[in-house]
Design an enzyme around this catalytic site. Structure first.
Site, PDB file in Angstrom:
ATOM      1  CG  ASP A  25      36.446  28.867  36.706  1.00 15.72           C
ATOM      2  OD1 ASP A  25      37.147  28.421  37.638  1.00 15.72           O
ATOM      3  OD2 ASP A  25      35.283  28.487  36.484  1.00 15.72           O
ATOM      4  CG  ASP A  49      38.404  24.895  49.432  1.00 14.39           C
ATOM      5  OD1 ASP A  49      38.537  23.857  48.765  1.00 14.39           O
ATOM      6  OD2 ASP A  49      38.449  24.923  50.687  1.00 14.39           O
ATOM      7  CB  SER A 140      46.612  34.259  51.429  1.00 13.75           C
ATOM      8  OG  SER A 140      46.893  33.128  52.208  1.00 13.75           O
ATOM      9  N   GLY A 142      41.865  36.360  49.064  1.00  8.93           N
ATOM     10  CA  GLY A 142      40.419  36.528  49.167  1.00  8.93           C
ATOM     11  C   GLY A 142      40.025  36.648  50.629  1.00  8.93           C
ATOM     12  CB  VAL A 143      38.165  34.244  52.794  1.00 13.68           C
ATOM     13  CG1 VAL A 143      37.792  34.092  54.253  1.00 13.68           C
ATOM     14  CG2 VAL A 143      36.919  34.099  51.945  1.00 13.68           C
TER      15      VAL A 143
HETATM   16  N1  AR6 Z   1      39.421  30.607  39.692  1.00 12.71           N
HETATM   17  C1  AR6 Z   1      40.473  31.381  40.039  1.00 12.71           C
HETATM   18  N2  AR6 Z   1      40.492  32.181  41.129  1.00 12.71           N
HETATM   19  C2  AR6 Z   1      39.368  32.209  41.890  1.00 12.71           C
HETATM   20  C3  AR6 Z   1      38.211  31.450  41.603  1.00 12.71           C
HETATM   21  C4  AR6 Z   1      38.269  30.612  40.451  1.00 12.71           C
HETATM   22  N3  AR6 Z   1      37.244  29.836  40.100  1.00 12.71           N
HETATM   23  N4  AR6 Z   1      37.273  31.695  42.564  1.00 12.71           N
HETATM   24  C5  AR6 Z   1      37.806  32.616  43.408  1.00 12.71           C
HETATM   25  N5  AR6 Z   1      39.068  32.937  43.000  1.00 12.71           N
HETATM   26  P1  AR6 Z   1      39.834  32.662  48.384  1.00 12.71           P
HETATM   27  P2  AR6 Z   1      41.960  32.489  50.452  1.00 12.71           P
HETATM   28  C6  AR6 Z   1      40.041  33.880  43.597  1.00 12.71           C
HETATM   29  O1  AR6 Z   1      38.987  33.432  49.322  1.00 12.71           O
HETATM   30  O2  AR6 Z   1      41.988  33.965  50.592  1.00 12.71           O
HETATM   31  C7  AR6 Z   1      37.961  29.261  51.393  1.00 12.71           C
HETATM   32  O3  AR6 Z   1      36.704  29.293  51.995  1.00 12.71           O
HETATM   33  C8  AR6 Z   1      39.503  34.960  44.519  1.00 12.71           C
HETATM   34  O4  AR6 Z   1      38.924  36.005  43.749  1.00 12.71           O
HETATM   35  O5  AR6 Z   1      39.210  31.586  47.579  1.00 12.71           O
HETATM   36  O6  AR6 Z   1      43.248  31.730  50.376  1.00 12.71           O
HETATM   37  C9  AR6 Z   1      38.874  28.162  51.918  1.00 12.71           C
HETATM   38  O7  AR6 Z   1      38.137  27.034  52.354  1.00 12.71           O
HETATM   39  C10 AR6 Z   1      40.788  35.396  45.221  1.00 12.71           C
HETATM   40  O8  AR6 Z   1      41.512  36.325  44.411  1.00 12.71           O
HETATM   41  O9  AR6 Z   1      41.118  31.980  49.147  1.00 12.71           O
HETATM   42  C11 AR6 Z   1      39.567  28.851  53.059  1.00 12.71           C
HETATM   43  O10 AR6 Z   1      38.798  28.816  54.240  1.00 12.71           O
HETATM   44  C12 AR6 Z   1      41.599  34.100  45.293  1.00 12.71           C
HETATM   45  O11 AR6 Z   1      40.936  33.161  44.414  1.00 12.71           O
HETATM   46  C13 AR6 Z   1      39.690  30.291  52.608  1.00 12.71           C
HETATM   47  O12 AR6 Z   1      38.634  30.495  51.670  1.00 12.71           O
HETATM   48  C14 AR6 Z   1      41.698  33.484  46.671  1.00 12.71           C
HETATM   49  O13 AR6 Z   1      40.510  33.728  47.401  1.00 12.71           O
HETATM   50  C15 AR6 Z   1      40.995  30.554  51.894  1.00 12.71           C
HETATM   51  O14 AR6 Z   1      41.090  31.933  51.650  1.00 12.71           O
END
Ligand code: AR6
Length: 193
Positions: A25, A49, A140, A142-143
């Site tokens: 995390d 985020d 990038s 994730g979502v």
């Molecule tokens: N520590 C490390 N990695 C994490 C954690 C954590 N605590 N939580 C999630 N991840 P995403 P994006 C991973 O969707 O695709 C937001 O709503 C997750 O599993 O967080 O850049 C923002 O406000 C994935 O592998 O980011 C934007 O609207 C990675 O972090 C949008 O999402 C990124 O997933 C950005 O989307």
């Protein structure tokens, strides 16, 4: 070894900088800065985020609101750019907020350029603040739906280019799958140390 048992893996990124890959995390990272995969408004969201804002406390949102709107009515950080705030209740001193591309909104080549910019501009800010250790999540992936096997190549190459005087660049990956993808790419392109 399964990723859940995996120790942090260390690699030589440049002669001055090491790359450290671990599973966990990112809000627990106790170095100089963590990078947030934010949305352009910098007003929080889901995924990493949301976790960063929850752990940092409400002062982080207030600090983000004080950053200037630079585009349109609400954009504080256009895709590929980066901004820095304090980390408030986080163990890390700073949060570097960057915005990766939404994969399907771009041609693959421009998505790659924007993802590289997000990493390079985050590291530029880290160097400007004389930081020594910074941690990235899988921006990038994730979502925003960037294929992780392509994202890791772009991310590691951009970090190599822009490491500057940083001593340690960490990637803290949340899932076993993401950890394995990063670990395999680093093992096949960089020297373990
Ligand atoms: N520590 C490390 N990695 C994490 C954690 C954590 N605590 N939580 C999630 N991840 P995403 P994006 C991973 O969707 O695709 C937001 O709503 C997750 O599993 O967080 O850049 C923002 O406000 C994935 O592998 O980011 C934007 O609207 C990675 O972090 C949008 O999402 C990124 O997933 C950005 O989307």
């Amino acid at each position: 070894m399964s990723a859940s048992q995996a120790p942090a893996e260390h690699f030589e990124l440049t002669p001055n900088s090491r790359l450290i890959i671990s599973k966990g995390d990112i809000t627990q990272f106790a170095g100089d800065a963590i990078v947030n995969a934010a949305a352009p408004e910098l007003l929080g969201g889901g995924g990493v985020d949301g976790a960063i804002h929850d752990a940092a406390g409400p002062e982080l949102l207030e600090a983000c609101r004080r950053l200037p709107v630079v585009q349109g009515r609400s954009i504080r950080c256009p895709t590929g750019q980066a901004q820095i705030t304090l980390g408030f209740n986080l163990p890390a001193r700073y949060v570097i907020h960057t915005v990766g591309p939404i994969y399907h909104m771009h041609e693959p080549k421009s998505a790659a350029n924007l993802l590289a910019d997000a990493h390079r501009n985050s590291l530029k800010l880290a160097n400007e603040h004389d930081l020594e250790t910074v941690a990235f999540p899988a921006i990038s992936c994730g979502v925003y739906s960037y294929p992780p096997g392509d994202a890791v190549k772009v991310a590691l190459e951009a970090c190599k280019e822009a490491a500057g005087s940083l001593e340690e660049i960490h990637f803290v990956l949340f899932s076993n799958n993401m950890y394995s993808i990063w670990q395999e790419e680093a093992s096949s392109t960089l020297k373990p140390i």
